[in-house]
Design an enzyme around this catalytic site. Structure first.
Site: not given
Ligand SMILES: Cc1ncc(COP(=O)(O)O)c(C=O)c1O
Length: 384
Positions: A41, A274
């Protein structure tokens, strides 16, 4: 017409070899029957979703996971059609029909979502793959235990009509990055009982899963049929409490580099950037690094962020601005164009994303994920 060359200003180098090594490390941490969902993602936490997805699959990942349906559909559009892809963050009105056509595993956390997916199956004439999400204690997305019997019953009704297939039962931890936090055992208890309820009612899931990176690394009893690592795959430690990436046997995948845009001599007492929050103590040299908060360099790390320039780690002098910041080079005079490394693997003395997280009082997830679109991702040498 000649193509515009890639900007010299800055780049995020993505080491897909390191990503592949991390996937193999994670694979070695779980039992052979446990599948790995590579979480890609948010453009693979800023690393480039399609490239990272392909590399992860090549190194032994079995599934892909995204938050939004659009992220999942983009993987399919890129030609990744032969592996299961799950997405879990749906909003009313989202394209369930396209998710069905693309064969996505679509998470359902409540009755509105089940109604929308069922309507989409009627419109497309195709069966949807859905996974029911349980809120076992995170208090975010997912179905509350009190509402679970109705969601399970209605999903099974839709399954009996041939409209959906319940392919998975799943949940997410609140505090897996704090080993022994009491909520971990409590969530596992609730998850087991919600699984038991659904399975007794007739759900036959292909996969049951709850483990993110920290749970993948520290908690075998949470692995069930599949683990969902994100941050560990990118070679970043989920939390300081779990140790550094090196201590966890992970290799950081992203290096953020810039070319120093200007080096100049300034007298003592010279204000820098700044607000003049930094004033030179003595005569010195300043280096201009052409990256700023528009590129994801946290303004909160003003006066603190570490940068390797000319073989030495320097500190951001004064405020990080939108497009640039300054480091005090202490009299050194690297050539303009010299490399400034904000973070990388740490193997050549450069800071890591974890160091920047400390400097900006945040988590390393945010450091890598927020590197902006203006910074090109480059994949030196090792393609996929
Ligand atoms: C539903 C879900 N699963 C898995 C993950 C993966 O998490 P991580 O990056 O801590 O492995 C995330 C990330 O936030 C998530 O939202």
């Amino acid at each position: 017409m000649t193509e515009t060359p890639p900007p010299r200003r800055a780049r995020a180098e993505i080491d897909l070899g390191a990503l592949r090594a991390n996937v193999r490390t994670l694979r070695a941490r779980v039992a052979p029957h446990v599948r790995i969902m590579a979480v890609v993602k948010a453009d693979a936490y800023g690393h480039g979703a399609v490239r990272c997805a392909r590399a992860a699959l090549g190194a032994g990942a079995d599934w892909l996971g995204t938050a939004t349906p659009h992220e999942a559909l983009a993987l399919r559009a890129a030609g990744i059609t032969d592996v299961p892809v799950m997405c879990w963050l749906w909003t009313p009105g989202d394209p369930w029909d396209r998710g069905i056509e693309a064969g996505l595993d679509m998470s359902v956390s409540g009755m509105w979502a089940l109604r929308e997916v069922v309507a989409a199956t009627e419109a497309t004439g195709k069966r949807a793959r859905i996974q029911l999400k349980a809120d076992t204690g995170l208090g975010r997305n997912g179905c509350q235990p009190a509402d679970w019997p109705e969601l399970v019953a209605q999903a099974l009704k839709a399954q009996a009509r041939g409209l959906v297939k319940v392919t998975g039962l799943w949940s997410h931890f609140a505090c897996a990055d704090e080993p022994h936090h009491p909520s971990i055992a409590a969530q596992l208890d609730v998850f087991r009982s919600m699984l038991q309820y659904a399975e007794k009612a007739g759900v036959e899931p292909e996969v049951r899963h709850i483990a993110n990176s920290p749970a993948t690394l520290t908690l075998a009893e949470a692995h069930f049929d599949m683990v969902r690592p994100g941050i560990a795959m990118y070679g970043v430690s989920p939390s300081q409490g779990l140790g550094t990436s090196a201590e966890l046997g992970l290799r950081p995948v992203m290096s953020l580099k810039a070319s120093v845009a200007l080096v100049k001599h300034v007298p003592a007492g010279h204000g820098v950037s700044y607000g003049h929050h930094y004033v030179t103590e003595g005569e010195t040299t300043l280096g201009l690094v052409p990256l700023g908060y528009a590129d994801g360099v946290p303004r909160h790390a003003s006066g603190r962020g570490p940068v390797l320039v000319g073989g030495r780690v320097r500190t951001v002098a004064g405020r990080v601005a939108m497009d640039q910041f300054v480091v005090d080079l202490g009299g050194d005079t690297p050539e303009p164009g010299a490399e400034a490394v904000l973070f990388g693997s740490g193997e050549r003395g450069e800071p890591t994303a974890e160091d920047w997280a400390v400097a900006a009082d945040t988590i390393a997830y945010e450091i890598v994920t927020r590197i902006g679109a203006r910074v090109p991702r480059v994949y030196p040498g090792n393609g996929d």
